[in-house]
Design a protein around this motif. Sequence first.
Motif, mmCIF file in Angstrom:
data_model
loop_
_atom_site.group_PDB
_atom_site.id
_atom_site.type_symbol
_atom_site.label_atom_id
_atom_site.label_comp_id
_atom_site.label_asym_id
_atom_site.label_seq_id
_atom_site.Cartn_x
_atom_site.Cartn_y
_atom_site.Cartn_z
ATOM 1 N N CYS A 25 0.845 -1.192 0.000
ATOM 2 C CA CYS A 25 0.000 0.000 0.000
ATOM 3 C C CYS A 25 0.879 1.240 0.000
ATOM 4 N N ASN A 71 0.125 7.353 2.971
ATOM 5 C CA ASN A 71 0.115 8.783 2.675
ATOM 6 C C ASN A 71 0.642 9.589 3.857
ATOM 7 N N SER A 102 -3.111 7.738 6.151
ATOM 8 C CA SER A 102 -4.053 6.812 5.510
ATOM 9 C C SER A 102 -3.315 5.922 4.518
ATOM 10 N N SER A 146 -3.544 3.909 0.736
ATOM 11 C CA SER A 146 -4.231 3.932 -0.557
ATOM 12 C C SER A 146 -3.482 3.035 -1.530
ATOM 13 N N ASP A 147 -4.098 2.804 -2.684
ATOM 14 C CA ASP A 147 -3.482 2.006 -3.748
ATOM 15 C C ASP A 147 -2.978 0.658 -3.227
ATOM 16 N N CYS A 148 -3.794 -0.011 -2.402
ATOM 17 C CA CYS A 148 -3.398 -1.309 -1.857
ATOM 18 C C CYS A 148 -3.589 -2.401 -2.900
ATOM 19 N N ARG A 182 -8.993 0.385 4.494
ATOM 20 C CA ARG A 182 -9.713 1.652 4.305
ATOM 21 C C ARG A 182 -9.767 2.466 5.584
#
Length: 78
Positions: A19, A22, A26, A28-30, A51
Amino acid sequence: FPDRAAERGIESGVVSLTCVVNANGSASDCQIVSETPTGAGFGQSALRSMRSARFAPGTVNGVAQGGRARFNVRFRLG
């Protein structure tokens, strides 16, 4: 825990994900790297869990920096 795994009597599983973490903590793009056992729903459950996951990203000169990380998500029933 995935319903599909519980219905099949599977009591544990492991998923490796990569992942982007960020700067705000958080994920993202997992993407699923591996899933054991396959076809029991562990991969999708691990993606859903990311999430709401929050991390403490590394800092450079006091400023949070994002980056790609690898995670192992372990599932155990009971």
